[in-house]
Motif scaffolding. Structure first.
Motif, PDB file in Angstrom:
ATOM      1  N   ALA A 177       0.818  -1.213   0.000  1.00  0.00           N
ATOM      2  CA  ALA A 177       0.000   0.000   0.000  1.00  0.00           C
ATOM      3  C   ALA A 177       0.850   1.260   0.000  1.00  0.00           C
ATOM      4  O   ALA A 177       0.526   2.238  -0.677  1.00  0.00           O
ATOM      5  CB  ALA A 177      -0.939  -0.008   1.208  1.00  0.00           C
ATOM      6  N   VAL A 178       1.957   1.257   0.759  1.00  0.00           N
ATOM      7  CA  VAL A 178       2.791   2.463   0.805  1.00  0.00           C
ATOM      8  C   VAL A 178       3.498   2.674  -0.526  1.00  0.00           C
ATOM      9  O   VAL A 178       3.657   3.820  -0.981  1.00  0.00           O
ATOM     10  CB  VAL A 178       3.777   2.433   1.985  1.00  0.00           C
ATOM     11  N   LEU A 179       3.902   1.605  -1.184  1.00  0.00           N
ATOM     12  CA  LEU A 179       4.520   1.749  -2.503  1.00  0.00           C
ATOM     13  C   LEU A 179       3.507   2.260  -3.528  1.00  0.00           C
ATOM     14  O   LEU A 179       3.841   3.106  -4.366  1.00  0.00           O
ATOM     15  CB  LEU A 179       5.105   0.416  -2.958  1.00  0.00           C
ATOM     16  N   ALA A 180       2.282   1.761  -3.447  1.00  0.00           N
ATOM     17  CA  ALA A 180       1.240   2.244  -4.361  1.00  0.00           C
ATOM     18  C   ALA A 180       0.979   3.728  -4.127  1.00  0.00           C
ATOM     19  O   ALA A 180       0.809   4.504  -5.081  1.00  0.00           O
ATOM     20  CB  ALA A 180      -0.036   1.431  -4.168  1.00  0.00           C
ATOM     21  N   ALA A 181       0.963   4.143  -2.859  1.00  0.00           N
ATOM     22  CA  ALA A 181       0.731   5.555  -2.544  1.00  0.00           C
ATOM     23  C   ALA A 181       1.879   6.419  -3.036  1.00  0.00           C
ATOM     24  O   ALA A 181       1.663   7.522  -3.554  1.00  0.00           O
ATOM     25  CB  ALA A 181       0.546   5.725  -1.041  1.00  0.00           C
ATOM     26  N   ALA A 182       3.122   5.930  -2.865  1.00  0.00           N
ATOM     27  CA  ALA A 182       4.280   6.686  -3.339  1.00  0.00           C
ATOM     28  C   ALA A 182       4.269   6.812  -4.852  1.00  0.00           C
ATOM     29  O   ALA A 182       4.552   7.891  -5.407  1.00  0.00           O
ATOM     30  CB  ALA A 182       5.568   6.008  -2.870  1.00  0.00           C
ATOM     31  N   ASP A 183       3.916   5.725  -5.539  1.00  0.00           N
ATOM     32  CA  ASP A 183       3.838   5.769  -7.002  1.00  0.00           C
ATOM     33  C   ASP A 183       2.762   6.748  -7.462  1.00  0.00           C
ATOM     34  O   ASP A 183       2.956   7.503  -8.422  1.00  0.00           O
ATOM     35  CB  ASP A 183       3.531   4.375  -7.555  1.00  0.00           C
ATOM     36  N   ALA A 184       1.622   6.750  -6.780  1.00  0.00           N
ATOM     37  CA  ALA A 184       0.530   7.651  -7.156  1.00  0.00           C
ATOM     38  C   ALA A 184       0.923   9.105  -6.931  1.00  0.00           C
ATOM     39  O   ALA A 184       0.633   9.979  -7.762  1.00  0.00           O
ATOM     40  CB  ALA A 184      -0.722   7.308  -6.353  1.00  0.00           C
ATOM     41  N   MET A 185       1.603   9.396  -5.819  1.00  0.00           N
ATOM     42  CA  MET A 185       2.046  10.759  -5.551  1.00  0.00           C
ATOM     43  C   MET A 185       3.086  11.199  -6.572  1.00  0.00           C
ATOM     44  O   MET A 185       3.058  12.334  -7.062  1.00  0.00           O
ATOM     45  CB  MET A 185       2.612  10.871  -4.136  1.00  0.00           C
ATOM     46  N   ALA A 186       4.012  10.278  -6.906  1.00  0.00           N
ATOM     47  CA  ALA A 186       5.026  10.608  -7.902  1.00  0.00           C
ATOM     48  C   ALA A 186       4.391  10.890  -9.258  1.00  0.00           C
ATOM     49  O   ALA A 186       4.808  11.817  -9.968  1.00  0.00           O
ATOM     50  CB  ALA A 186       6.032   9.459  -8.013  1.00  0.00           C
ATOM     51  N   ALA A 187       3.374  10.111  -9.606  1.00  0.00           N
ATOM     52  CA  ALA A 187       2.676  10.343 -10.877  1.00  0.00           C
ATOM     53  C   ALA A 187       1.962  11.687 -10.875  1.00  0.00           C
ATOM     54  O   ALA A 187       1.928  12.399 -11.889  1.00  0.00           O
ATOM     55  CB  ALA A 187       1.676   9.217 -11.126  1.00  0.00           C
ATOM     56  N   GLU A 188       1.403  12.064  -9.709  1.00  0.00           N
ATOM     57  CA  GLU A 188       0.733  13.356  -9.591  1.00  0.00           C
ATOM     58  C   GLU A 188       1.731  14.500  -9.770  1.00  0.00           C
ATOM     59  O   GLU A 188       1.449  15.500 -10.433  1.00  0.00           O
ATOM     60  CB  GLU A 188       0.055  13.441  -8.220  1.00  0.00           C
TER      61      GLU A 188
END
Length: 273
Positions: A200-211
């Motif tokens: 979940a934390v990796l998914a959140a980091a990836d989503a923030m990076a994409a943003e």
């Protein structure tokens, strides 16, 4: 990108994922880590296809921190009873080289998001302090551990964390060398958010990076440059001061005792010598 020994680097959709891989247990920071880290972040800074970076660890843990057995040979000359100017000067240069490795993360022109699971100890805390944003999984644990091994932290935590968690929390963590969990880390501002698990934390980091990557890249880089301009002089001055202090005062009977106790797997007996 090059084939690295202590990292993997993957780039997709304008986001680079940099993963610590060891080779020491718990992604401990050995010689390859200190050599490769600044090279990787220099390449990412210069790569126009990269707009954000996610920094994480392989396996269950982010990093156990400095690989003491791997750097024991570096410490040996300055711990000798007759160590004078030459070994102390060499040690000063080694501290500053390691500082520069972590500073390369702070100096990266692209925002860096650290995604932390499991243990984040000592030098690993220095590393995430140099990131722009920190996210954690619920099992993450943090420790500014250096005082327990008779070392004044000298790679950046004492310089960068005041602006992240404030003086009171930093002094508590530095003086006690205690462990804190993800809930406490979020409460004091060390991490922005806590997620249920590593996935979940990796998914959140990836989503923030994409943003971040969806925004105008030169504007984002400009924001980071302006923010770093505010803090860089104080951090640079503090790093030079602590490196000089440690070259002069770090060698001690207590440090020898701490290293010996680690190898003998026992509690150290510090004498203040």
């Amino acid at each position: 990108m090059t084939d690295w020994q202590a990292f993997t680097v993957d780039i997709a959709n304008h986001v680079a994922r940099v993963t610590l891989t060891g080779p020491g247990k718990g992604n401990a920071q050995g010689p390859d880590f200190w050599r490769e880290l600044p090279l990787i972040f220099a390449e990412l800074s210069a790569n126009p296809d990269v707009r954000a970076v996610v920094l994480t660890g392989s396996g269950k843990h982010f990093s156990f921190g400095l690989d003491l057995p791997a750097i024991a040979a570096t410490l040996a000359p300055v711990l000798a009873p007759d160590a004078k100017a030459a070994p102390r000067t060499d040690f000063l240069h080694e501290i500053r080289r390691m500082q520069a490795s972590v500073t390369a993360v702070a100096d990266c022109t692209k925002p860096v998001i650290a995604a932390i699971s499991g243990w984040c100890i000592g030098g690993a805390l220095d590393l995430i302090a140099a990131a722009d944003i920190r996210l954690a999984s619920a099992d993450a644990k943090f420790s500014l551990r250096e005082a327990k091994v008779a070392i004044v932290a000298d790679i950046g935590s004492l310089q960068r964390l005041p602006g992240i968690i404030g003086e009171g929390h930093l002094r508590e963590l530095a003086y006690t060398a205690k462990d804190i969990d993800a809930e406490r880390a979020e409460r004091i501002g060390l991490v922005n958010d806590v997620y249920p698990d590593q996935e979940a934390v990796l998914a959140a980091a990836d989503a923030m990076a994409a943003e971040i990557a969806a925004n105008p890249p030169l504007v984002v880089q400009g924001i980071k440059d302006v923010l770093e301009h505010r803090t860089r002089p104080a951090v640079t001055d503090g790093l030079r001061y602590v490196s000089t202090w440690n070259a002069a005062f770090l060698p001690s009977n207590d440090l020898t005792e701490a290293i010996t106790a680690i190898f003998q797997k026992r509690e150290p007996d510090f004498k203040g010598e």
